[in-house]
Design a protein around this motif. Sequence first.
Motif, PDB file in Angstrom:
ATOM      1  N   HIS A 278       8.515   5.959  -3.081  1.00  0.00           N
ATOM      2  CA  HIS A 278       7.483   6.703  -3.797  1.00  0.00           C
ATOM      3  C   HIS A 278       6.101   6.371  -3.246  1.00  0.00           C
ATOM      4  CE1 HIS A 278       4.628   7.276  -7.231  1.00  0.00           C
ATOM      5  NE2 HIS A 278       5.239   8.448  -7.255  1.00  0.00           N
ATOM      6  N   GLU A 279       5.882   5.101  -2.923  1.00  0.00           N
ATOM      7  CA  GLU A 279       4.563   4.669  -2.468  1.00  0.00           C
ATOM      8  C   GLU A 279       4.177   5.374  -1.163  1.00  0.00           C
ATOM      9  OE1 GLU A 279       6.239   2.097  -5.343  1.00  0.00           O
ATOM     10  OE2 GLU A 279       7.039   2.616  -3.362  1.00  0.00           O
ATOM     11  N   GLU A 280       5.083   5.405  -0.202  1.00  0.00           N
ATOM     12  CA  GLU A 280       4.785   6.033   1.089  1.00  0.00           C
ATOM     13  C   GLU A 280       4.554   7.533   0.939  1.00  0.00           C
ATOM     14  OE1 GLU A 280       7.907   5.080   3.759  1.00  0.00           O
ATOM     15  OE2 GLU A 280       7.287   3.000   4.035  1.00  0.00           O
ATOM     16  N   ALA A 281       5.403   8.186   0.139  1.00  0.00           N
ATOM     17  CA  ALA A 281       5.269   9.631  -0.054  1.00  0.00           C
ATOM     18  C   ALA A 281       3.968   9.966  -0.776  1.00  0.00           C
ATOM     19  CB  ALA A 281       6.467  10.166  -0.834  1.00  0.00           C
ATOM     20  N   ALA A 282       3.635   9.183  -1.800  1.00  0.00           N
ATOM     21  CA  ALA A 282       2.407   9.438  -2.554  1.00  0.00           C
ATOM     22  C   ALA A 282       1.175   9.220  -1.682  1.00  0.00           C
ATOM     23  CB  ALA A 282       2.354   8.538  -3.785  1.00  0.00           C
ATOM     24  N   ALA A 283       1.207   8.193  -0.837  1.00  0.00           N
ATOM     25  CA  ALA A 283       0.078   7.940   0.065  1.00  0.00           C
ATOM     26  C   ALA A 283      -0.112   9.109   1.024  1.00  0.00           C
ATOM     27  CB  ALA A 283       0.311   6.644   0.834  1.00  0.00           C
TER      28      ALA A 283
END
Length: 428
Positions: free
Chosen positions: A129-134
């Motif tokens: 989620h963190e990579e996609a949201a960034a």
Amino acid sequence: MKVLILGSGAREHALAWAIARHPSVQKIYVAPGNGGIHHLGEIAENIPFKADDIDGLLKFAKENKIGLTIVGPEQPLEKGIVNRFKNHGLKIFGPSQEAAQLETSKAFAKSFMRAMHIPSAAFLVFRSHEEAAAYIEAQDEYPQVIKASGLAAGKGVVIAQNKTEALQTLDEFFNKKIFGSATETIVIESFMPGEEASVFAVTDGNNYKLLLAAQDHKRIGEGDTGKNTGGMGAYAPAPIVTPEILEKVEKEIIQPTLAGMKEREMPYQGFLYVGLMIHNGQPRVVEYNARLGDPEAQVVLPLLKTQLLDVLLAAVDERLDEINLEMLPKSATTVVMASNGYPDKYETGKVITGECHYEPSSDVAVFHAGTAQVNGTLQTSGGRVLSVTAVAETLEKSISRAYDAVAQISFDGAYFRRDIGAKGLKKS
């Protein structure tokens, strides 16, 4: 010959309907089937196995000397049913577990297309989620297309119109897990403008034969508005797929797809569904499916002049080059009647009345999906309930006949779109 068909939807009903035309077929078993299968007559019977109950189906196929098994939905393919059946010397039509990754893993499919230079949208794969949201936070161009990599019943695609919607989708996919393990990996694609259509091929791994191109109507609302569904209707042939575009699809998509799968030692055998986006005369791949589409099967199969069983057996035996596949020079339209509330929460158990069954010689067929026989009464049992199909000399006539047939059927809360096929009329 005895034939086993896996699945419960209108696609599987249409497959059974087409197979029942063959003079050498003694019996058709459908697992688990639906409330309309028995109207094909004594030749067809529902059996109480889930379509992905591989152990139970394998035992049944052996004990009942099944001559050919046809896989309707994608879940059994993902579980490797084709591999298991073939390892036991049974004939089964569909791609192997490895080849089915063209549908069961969008991450695999997109990487494959990139490697084979098959035209599609630019993409990135994310596993957190963190990579996609960034990534989304850094984007200024919208819409962005966010896809579950795994199977999500045709609903795991969101065309996010802005950053807020995109971030909400990522939260639902990764954190709320609305599609379970299907969103452990996601794909984010650039948006492709244009008009969608579907091209279908039957392939034995080396050779292929094309069925008619069709156009699905995915959105719940008229004018292609609202949420994505499994499909609210379809028509064939789709005039947007011109002979020139079809030639490009063969040379730039189907042929390199089959060649690439063979190079990877996972030859593709079965139905190959190529979902297209067509813009300025150029087709690009939206997605692959490793089986016939639903509701597209309900318009493509009634227009098949050649016996379907002969085609599938030739594909399984790797002699598809011997088949002369012919389609009828007509048009077909199918209108899906759905339960109120679909694709969200809906009620079942509604009594269905009216003309739900037609003679095989009729130009109208009602293919059942979410139906069940309960104490001798036909009732709703799913979101998409019926696919009402009509064949005629022109698209306009097939649309009119389909809606005339819809008007003869009723159940509490029945919902259907009233613009199925309208896009085709504008282009024909």
